[in-house]
Scaffold this motif. Structure first.
Motif, short mmCIF file in Angstrom:
data_model
loop_
_atom_site.label_atom_id
_atom_site.label_comp_id
_atom_site.label_asym_id
_atom_site.label_seq_id
_atom_site.Cartn_x
_atom_site.Cartn_y
_atom_site.Cartn_z
N GLY A 155 0.77 -1.23 0.00
CA GLY A 155 0.00 0.00 0.00
C GLY A 155 0.80 1.29 0.00
N LEU A 156 2.08 1.20 -0.27
CA LEU A 156 2.93 2.40 -0.18
C LEU A 156 2.76 3.35 -1.36
N VAL A 157 2.19 2.87 -2.47
CA VAL A 157 2.00 3.74 -3.63
C VAL A 157 0.52 4.06 -3.84
N GLY A 158 -0.25 3.93 -2.76
CA GLY A 158 -1.68 4.25 -2.84
C GLY A 158 -2.55 3.09 -3.25
N PHE A 159 -1.92 1.95 -3.55
CA PHE A 159 -2.67 0.76 -3.98
C PHE A 159 -2.17 -0.45 -3.21
N ASN A 160 -3.11 -1.27 -2.73
CA ASN A 160 -2.74 -2.50 -2.03
C ASN A 160 -3.38 -3.67 -2.75
N ILE A 161 -2.55 -4.41 -3.48
CA ILE A 161 -3.07 -5.48 -4.32
C ILE A 161 -3.62 -6.64 -3.50
N ASN A 162 -3.17 -6.76 -2.25
CA ASN A 162 -3.63 -7.87 -1.40
C ASN A 162 -5.03 -7.62 -0.83
N THR A 163 -5.33 -6.35 -0.52
CA THR A 163 -6.63 -6.02 0.03
C THR A 163 -7.58 -5.42 -1.01
N LYS A 164 -7.02 -5.12 -2.19
CA LYS A 164 -7.77 -4.48 -3.28
C LYS A 164 -8.40 -3.16 -2.80
N GLU A 165 -7.53 -2.36 -2.20
CA GLU A 165 -7.92 -1.04 -1.73
C GLU A 165 -7.02 0.01 -2.36
N ALA A 166 -7.60 1.18 -2.64
CA ALA A 166 -6.84 2.28 -3.23
C ALA A 166 -7.18 3.58 -2.53
N THR A 167 -6.17 4.41 -2.35
CA THR A 167 -6.38 5.76 -1.85
C THR A 167 -6.01 6.72 -2.97
N ILE A 168 -7.00 7.47 -3.44
CA ILE A 168 -6.79 8.39 -4.56
C ILE A 168 -6.73 9.82 -4.02
N LEU A 254 5.40 8.08 5.43
CA LEU A 254 4.78 7.41 4.29
C LEU A 254 3.69 8.30 3.67
N LEU A 255 2.96 9.01 4.50
CA LEU A 255 1.96 9.94 3.98
C LEU A 255 2.62 11.09 3.21
N LEU A 256 3.72 11.59 3.73
CA LEU A 256 4.42 12.69 3.06
C LEU A 256 5.02 12.24 1.73
N LEU A 257 5.44 10.98 1.67
CA LEU A 257 5.95 10.44 0.41
C LEU A 257 4.84 10.38 -0.64
N LYS A 258 3.61 10.11 -0.20
CA LYS A 258 2.48 10.10 -1.12
C LYS A 258 2.20 11.52 -1.63
N VAL A 259 2.37 12.50 -0.77
CA VAL A 259 2.20 13.89 -1.19
C VAL A 259 3.19 14.22 -2.30
N ILE A 260 4.44 13.82 -2.11
CA ILE A 260 5.49 14.08 -3.10
C ILE A 260 5.19 13.35 -4.41
N THR A 261 4.67 12.15 -4.30
CA THR A 261 4.41 11.34 -5.49
C THR A 261 3.20 11.83 -6.27
N PHE A 262 2.12 12.17 -5.56
CA PHE A 262 0.85 12.47 -6.22
C PHE A 262 0.53 13.96 -6.31
#
Length: 301
Positions: A155-168, A254-262
């Motif tokens: 889930g580090l890139v906003g997607f978790n393939i194991n739980t099939k959850e995404a944060t957009i 990890l949240l701040l890394l998502k800010v940088i990425t997205f």
């Protein structure tokens, strides 16, 4: 005579990204590979790999680096501050090339270092490396964006393939560049194989560049299921991340890394903000569709 690199020592070979880089170097069959390890480490690296123990004193590091053509550093966040000392030892040992522990977002972007000061250490390391050029040490930094296939497992890139959850975040329309672990390894091998063409440069690579919406659509298509989607904003992630990180909670980083990425303005789209080096390095083509298909099938990429 053209410069060649034959003897390579890897620092941080037991980490997630470090292990993939180490494997790529070994599997290439082009280099004599050693690993720098702390005295108390119990990690093993397979037959034929020389493990050199070091307590990270100057004398110990210089001795470890003697006879090495290149040092590849894949130190984690806790070890970044030690890189200048390691670089100085590499110079004294006569090392030709140093690859610092980048392998992430664009640390050359001022907004990145402003949001996450730890990336400022990478900037200082870059300056220190440039100062060593006159002493015979060349360097190559590799910006890769987040490690997609590994990150999608947890889930580090906003997607978790194991739980099939995404944060957009912010609607999911901001393109960002990302690399699979194998492509990061490919990039390191290419740099070591082309020392003259890659000397004293920050090189950007990717497996693909896409938006969160494009990735989600491909994941749902490949898995045959609708994913649970949570909508949020980079501003909310920034506020929460800074508060958590200030208290020493790693989840805040990890949240701040998502800010940088997205988020906008952080240089995350290497096709626009940087000069993509895939063609220069001769990297194999990887794309979103084949990456997602492999992940969903549980196959390596």
């Amino acid at each position: 005579m053209a410069q060649t690199i034959k003897n390579v020592i890897v620092i941080g070979a037991a980490g997630n990204i470090g292990a993939s880089i180490f494997k790529a170097i070994v599997d290439s069959g082009k280099f004599n590979v050693s690993v720098l390890s702390r005295p108390d480490s119990t990690s093993t690296y397979g037959a034929g790999v020389k493990v050199i123990k070091s307590d990270y004193t100057e004398t110990s590091l210089v001795n470890a680096f003697k006879g090495q053509d290149a040092v590849v550093s894949v130190l984690g966040a806790a070890g970044l501050a030690e890189e200048p000392k390691i670089i100085d030892a590499a110079v004294k040992a006569g090392v030709k090339r140093f690859l610092p522990s980048e392998f992430s977002c664009d640390s050359q972007n001022a907004q990145v270092t402003s949001l996450i000061p730890i990336f400022g250490i990478k900037v200082q390391t870059s300056k220190h490396l440039k100062a060593q050029e006159s002493k015979g040490l060349s360097w190559t930094s590799i910006g890769t964006g987040p490690a997609f296939d590994w990150g999608a497992q947890v889930g580090l890139v906003g997607f978790n393939i194991n739980t099939k959850e995404a944060t957009i975040l912010d609607g999911g329309n901001q393109p960002f560049s990302t690399s699979n672990l194998s492509q990061i390894g490919n990039a390191v091998v290419a740099v070591l194989s082309k020392p003259e063409e890659t000397a004293n440069q920050f090189i950007y690579v990717d497996s693909f560049t896409a938006t969160q919406k494009e990735i989600l659509a491909e994941l749902e298509k490949a898995s045959g299921e609708k994913w649970k989607v949570t909508e949020s904003t980079t501003e909310a992630a920034k506020t929460e991340g800074q508060a958590l990180f200030a208290k020493g909670d790693f989840s805040g980083l990890l949240l701040l890394l998502k800010v940088i990425t997205f988020g906008e303005g952080y240089g995350s789209d290497f096709t626009k903000d940087g000069v993509l080096g895939n063609k220069k390095l001769g990297l194999p083509k990887q794309d979103l569709a084949s990456t997602v298909a492999a992940l969903v099938a549980g196959k390596s990429i």
